[in-house]
Scaffold this active site. Structure first.
Site, short mmCIF file in Angstrom:
data_model
loop_
_atom_site.label_atom_id
_atom_site.label_comp_id
_atom_site.label_asym_id
_atom_site.label_seq_id
_atom_site.Cartn_x
_atom_site.Cartn_y
_atom_site.Cartn_z
N TYR A 189 -98.10 4.19 45.08
CA TYR A 189 -97.91 3.02 44.51
C TYR A 189 -96.38 2.54 44.81
O TYR A 189 -96.09 3.98 45.74
CB TYR A 189 -97.41 3.24 42.86
CG TYR A 189 -97.50 1.88 41.83
CD1 TYR A 189 -98.38 0.86 42.15
CD2 TYR A 189 -96.39 2.20 40.83
CE1 TYR A 189 -98.18 -0.01 40.71
CE2 TYR A 189 -96.26 0.98 40.25
CZ TYR A 189 -97.40 0.03 39.85
OH TYR A 189 -96.83 -1.31 39.62
N ARG A 204 -97.73 0.50 36.46
CA ARG A 204 -99.17 0.26 36.28
C ARG A 204 -99.49 2.11 37.14
O ARG A 204 -100.37 2.55 36.98
CB ARG A 204 -99.86 -0.45 37.21
CG ARG A 204 -99.84 -1.77 37.20
CD ARG A 204 -101.33 -2.25 37.35
NE ARG A 204 -101.13 -3.81 36.26
CZ ARG A 204 -102.29 -4.39 35.21
NH1 ARG A 204 -102.75 -3.43 34.97
NH2 ARG A 204 -101.80 -5.26 34.60
N TRP A 210 -93.27 -12.53 31.48
CA TRP A 210 -92.07 -12.26 32.60
C TRP A 210 -92.16 -13.18 33.70
O TRP A 210 -90.67 -13.54 33.94
CB TRP A 210 -93.01 -10.52 33.58
CG TRP A 210 -93.12 -10.07 32.81
CD1 TRP A 210 -92.03 -9.40 31.88
CD2 TRP A 210 -94.21 -8.72 32.64
NE1 TRP A 210 -92.75 -8.41 31.14
CE2 TRP A 210 -93.49 -8.05 31.51
CE3 TRP A 210 -95.55 -8.40 33.19
CZ2 TRP A 210 -94.28 -6.02 31.25
CZ3 TRP A 210 -96.25 -7.37 32.75
CH2 TRP A 210 -95.46 -6.49 31.97
#
Length: 136
Positions: free
Chosen positions: A8, A14, A106
């Site tokens: 990631y 996430r 966002w």
């Protein structure tokens, strides 16, 4: 024991739930954290061209919710009975739905609209879910 590798960005997002589950369960895993430039270099080799990507003995798995459920299962964090597993799955799904409700906030550029989205979430939507999960 299988080998686990999580790929990631060098941030939370996430992948953080998976990182925390492994830490809580005391399970070793390779935590690959990519910069934006590194991501550009490896993106074409990733399934669906998204991250996080989770590897179990070299087999790539994508989709954060699937990864989280798998890690919960193999670490024993998903409950000890069918009823407990159902509760964990319900809580997980509810959390994912609330996370998705944040996305418009966002991306909103207009500060007044952003404030209204936040107000609606905090004052109207979130209390309903939290009360439900608390058994009220």
């Amino acid at each position: 024991m299988p080998s686990y590798k999580l790929t990631y960005f060098d941030s939370t997002g996430r992948a953080e739930t998976v990182r925390r589950m492994f830490k809580l369960a005391g399970v070793e895993f390779e935590d690959v954290r990519l910069s934006k430039d590194q991501w550009a270099e490896v993106k074409s080799s990733m399934p669906l061209k998204v991250i996080p990507v989770f590897e179990v003995d070299g087999t790539m798995i994508t989709q954060s919710a699937c990864i989280e459920r798998y890690v919960a299962q193999v670490t024993g964090l998903n409950g000890k009975s069918d009823a407990a597993r159902l509760q964990v799955d319900m809580i997980h799904t509810t959390a994912m739905e609330y996370l998705l409700m944040l996305v418009p906030m966002w991306h909103e550029k207009d500060e007044a609209k952003k404030a209204e989205i936040k107000r609606e979430l905090v004052e109207e939507k979130l209390p309903v879910g939290l009360d439900f999960l608390a058994g009220k």
